[in-house]
Scaffold this active site. Structure first.
Site, mmCIF file in Angstrom:
data_model
loop_
_atom_site.group_PDB
_atom_site.id
_atom_site.type_symbol
_atom_site.label_atom_id
_atom_site.label_comp_id
_atom_site.label_asym_id
_atom_site.label_seq_id
_atom_site.Cartn_x
_atom_site.Cartn_y
_atom_site.Cartn_z
ATOM 1 N N GLY A 76 0.815 -1.205 0.000
ATOM 2 C CA GLY A 76 0.000 0.000 0.000
ATOM 3 C C GLY A 76 0.847 1.253 0.000
ATOM 4 O O GLY A 76 2.055 1.202 0.274
ATOM 5 N N CYS A 77 0.238 2.378 -0.297
ATOM 6 C CA CYS A 77 1.003 3.616 -0.444
ATOM 7 C C CYS A 77 1.488 4.141 0.899
ATOM 8 O O CYS A 77 2.685 4.359 1.099
ATOM 9 C CB CYS A 77 0.197 4.661 -1.197
ATOM 10 N N PHE A 78 0.562 4.357 1.848
ATOM 11 C CA PHE A 78 1.004 4.787 3.175
ATOM 12 C C PHE A 78 1.941 3.730 3.768
ATOM 13 O O PHE A 78 2.934 4.056 4.424
ATOM 14 C CB PHE A 78 -0.195 4.987 4.104
ATOM 15 N N THR A 132 4.035 1.818 2.296
ATOM 16 C CA THR A 132 5.384 1.973 1.744
ATOM 17 C C THR A 132 6.118 3.122 2.426
ATOM 18 O O THR A 132 7.270 2.973 2.856
ATOM 19 C CB THR A 132 5.309 2.211 0.221
ATOM 20 N N ALA A 133 5.465 4.260 2.533
ATOM 21 C CA ALA A 133 6.129 5.431 3.122
ATOM 22 C C ALA A 133 6.520 5.187 4.572
ATOM 23 O O ALA A 133 7.589 5.620 5.022
ATOM 24 C CB ALA A 133 5.211 6.656 3.019
#
Lengths: 334, 334, 334, 334
Positions: free
Chosen positions: C143-145, C147-148
């Site tokens: 997922g995007c969050f 990953t960050a």
């Protein structure tokens, strides 16, 4: 001034113009907002939809009409106003201020006012015909682009000076398209984006032409209008130009004279920017002479002077109140 | 294709167009970026100024000129390019691509190319004169608005069809004004804001008129241009219209034919929106017929097709490389 | 490197992540994009939906699956990936890279990889387990969050240093929510607006916890995450902090070492801002020591390193290509 | 209520908070704005700087102080307020409302009020100490982030419930940084961008800690605050959480009781979004229980409740006027 003197109702209160009207009427010193009608939101608190009103009102949206009002604002969208008037048996004692285009005059109008459902609707641009509005019983509130463009051109038409083709470009914010969801209203699309639409064929040209032709004797030239959707929420900026064979000073004199008694229109000697008028009922005009052309920049807030603010201005006139009452709003500025 | 074949240098590399050039040249398969000159930032890593380049380059800004390059890009701003050329003794073997207006042709130019400092500068609009560019030694890169407007009108001029007055409105993003701080570049001012400027008097009209007059035999009509500053960072959208007495289909045929061999120009049958081209070197055109008018919408990214991307396109042509090399960029889209 | 070696297909190609994948794969030097599947847009040109691709591709959306591909990307949304796999009889020779959460590990996963439909899905965070990805047959893209936040914390977990409660706040752009229309995706609402959501309960915490717990021996402390919706389209910025009893220099050493061989992660000594990574596949990290706390700022483009870019990175690894192939993208910068 | 009763002056009227004060005072029914002082703009019309005021005022900026006022607002920036007070010999009959941090209490303050230049400054947070303000002679107006965070935590401190570490993230618009030009105020940089700053070390923590420690008996735990710069102009949204061992209902009861008599603070049962308060003097709070944590979201307009609106609220209290007078503002909403 004494206590509350007018009872007002709003039909179609869940949309953008309805919301602005509620904001204005709740703070208007002479108005009691009796009800806000909405088919889609009936039963919900008004602040559940217009969430900035939390703490300002305990009203709920209703789906029944209370006829015990002095004025009824219709914020129901184009076409729906006619349907509403056809279906309801409203006593003529209730003055109607309609924000749709349904009862606005247009180029093919035979007379000055539009008659429908046993009522006469006066085109509600105070800077054009305040006296007719003061005496009116019902108002057809002008369109947003139509307001910005007419205010740019009225003084020329009045002096019979619209002789050569008129060119207008104008940019509107997203609230001009209302709250319905569409691909061009999606944030991911519109942020930082631009497009033109209805180039040379925008529907407001009808009411604009009708107004201007009504003012000047000679035949009105073509008006070419290029509208844009811009990446911002509130406001309209238009640039109009046409051939004008007098000086800039003469133009300024002409505009200053025309608008001398109109409290919401201001002539700026500096180039204006849109946010000067955002969240106000003002129109700021700027004049410039380039070669043979007179260039007029006009800016308004599309939801206020272009819709709900002008509707309240018309209400003030209809009921003999000061034109600016409840409309001296703090600009957002930023 | 083989290994690196060209050495390039950039003067004025700390600004917006300089930064875009660095981004492009670092990824260009046939270019070695030898140095980036900047008086203001000399000694700093390039990624300290263009912070997105962290990890992409170990170059430092320098204040000394390395003359061992094949091509030198000047990104130093209007006026400063002339000063630079006057002060430097650059061997003519170094080809110059200047992004300022200093060596662009204009309406009073006597000949096709501008001569200065023992050099001849060819106006670098590939869609106008690719063959002249291929044979050129130095390039004057066109202006951003000038590119968008010329691409909208070239096919008409080519056919001698610019007969009646031309009206253009166009909106540019904030990067068009460069990185210097000014009241109209302040975020609090510009966010959600709009204004027009240089109405009917924008300086790019000179190069536009020169180009169009050079193409068509009859006298060029007036071009009225209303430029706007919009609340977005990248891109230009222009709407141009002029009288055109053929059909839409004929216009489409004319444009399609004109641009058939030009890889960056695309004719869209749908109304375009600005973000279709943001972060690309494309120009998208759209044609529409309204009454007697042909309406042409053109969109470009002001920093790419309107500046640094076009400069690389010109470099590719100057050195016999494929026109699109290093310019097939992923659009930002959102 | 030779010619095209891989045939790829995309399912769910009409959405945001699907569009980004198309943009990336069309420019990827070793990939042939064979088909783009979409139930909703089948029959239309790809550039009719992803309009920036006008001129870049003649592909049409299709509603039939071509099984003659080496890799299939699923961009069909959470839940729909499972449904798709259940309904289709895909030969296992086709490698699947799924961008939904359907096959990602989570805290209750018993083993390292998720098995489903006769396939094994490896969690595709290359900076965590590149070797497992290289040997994998199918990938569950993070997922995007997730990953960050994982990239901010991996080096600490690796050293068993996540001992005290972790606090994270993060802000995402509108594309993170996809293209479906909703009140919070309306431009008029979201422009200049902010809100938090799923405070302390975001679903990505499951995969984050699974990853970190898998790395460190001691029990993982609580992770408190406050996500925000911000008024921008692309990008995620997260600030994480936890107690850390070593020096800043030791932290920098630890992070630099951890990411030394990972080409997309960069440690910045300056405070980063989101646009450094917009339209790139990079993650930029920044470290700071305040009292007992280590503060880690991490930024990614949610559609690239947070979705489609990472999917291509995983594809590169799966097929033995250089990790950065087709992913050296020009940042938008502005 | 009778006619005008107070004469007010503004020092530092050319900045953002000065401009907001002018907007508010021009519409305040009980105030006469006597003069607006500005060293930089003296001699210019006020509407030449605050251009939205065109048509609203004929005042000019002045560089001489008129001492015939009842209240003087200082909008001169941190440090400059002290300098101003040191240089001027103002009669103590003029009440001072200072918007800088120069006379605010902080953690090391020995007493409740700050004494300087023969004056006593009371910290002007009405929701904390309205009675002290009513009796005060001079006011130190709180900071913007400080207001948003204190309003989120006051009811807990009052009940001695701030026992465990407090975590706050907050995002501010660009007007919080004032009108001076800087790289992070450039539109091209800030549009669509984000960054954190002063992480865990923001200067407002001093006044926040002083306030909260003053309310509760037990030692105040650490407050960890992560501030962000967001891509919007007006408003602050903060999310605070700390351990709380009662139910959500008990929290709501506690907050509702605390703010029952405070007209500008509203408890929302729905998750709020920033634009609910933009261009108003409101603070909206929202409570949520997640595990052991109570999560408090607070939103204000940084220029109004966070600066000039609160200053007018304090003036109203100082002079015995209704607290809301002149502060019932129409929200911008969009």
């Amino acid at each position: 001034m004494g206590g509350v003197s007018i009872n007002a109702g709003i039909v179609g209160g869940a949309g953008y113009t309805g919301g602005e009207l509620i904001r204005l009427l709740l703070n208007h010193p002479q108005v009691q907002l009796s009800f806000v009608h909405s088919n889609s939101q009936a039963g919900k608190p008004v602040h559940a939809v217009h969430t900035d009103l939390l703490g300002d009102t305990d009203l709920y949206f209703t789906d029944t009409l209370d006829q015990d009002v002095d004025v009824l604002f219709l914020c129901v969208g184009h076409g729906a106003a006619k349907t509403f008037m056809a279906e309801q048996q409203l006593p003529v004692s209730i003055k109607i201020i309609d924000l749709s285009q349904d009862f606005r005059w247009n180029e093919s109008s035979k007379s000055d006012a539009v008659s429908a459902y046993d009522r006469v609707f006066v085109y509600g641009l105070p800077e054009l015909q305040r006296q007719a509005i003061v005496k009116a019983e019902n108002i057809a509130n002008p369109g947003c682009f139509a307001t910005a463009i007419q205010l740019a051109l009225l003084p020329l038409a009045k002096q019979n000076l619209l002789a050569a083709e008129i060119h207008v470009s104008g940019i509107t914010g997203s609230t001009g398209a209302g709250q319905s969801l569409s691909p061009t209203s999606h944030y991911s699309w519109r942020s930082g984006n631009l497009s033109n639409y209805k180039v040379l064929s925008h529907q407001h040209l009808h009411e604009i032409r009708r107004t201007l032709q009504g003012l000047q004797e000679q035949a009105l030239p073509d008006i070419n209008f290029v509208p844009y959707r811009g990446p911002f929420t509130r406001g309209i900026l238009c640039t109009s130009y046409t051939r004008f064979y007098q000086t800039l000073e003469q133009a300024q004199e002409l505009y200053t004279t025309y608008y001398a008694s109109h409290p919401f229109v201001h002539i700026s000697t500096d180039t204006p920017d849109l946010k000067q008028v955002v969240n106000t009922n003002k129109c700021i005009l700027h004049l410039q002479k380039e070669g043979e052309y007179l260039v007029i920049t006009s800016i308004i807030d599309n939801l206020l002077k272009g819709a709900s603010g002008q509707a309240v201005q018309n209400m003030n006139l209809l009921f003999g109140m000061p034109e600016q009452l409840g409309l001296q709003l703090k600009a957002t500025s930023f």
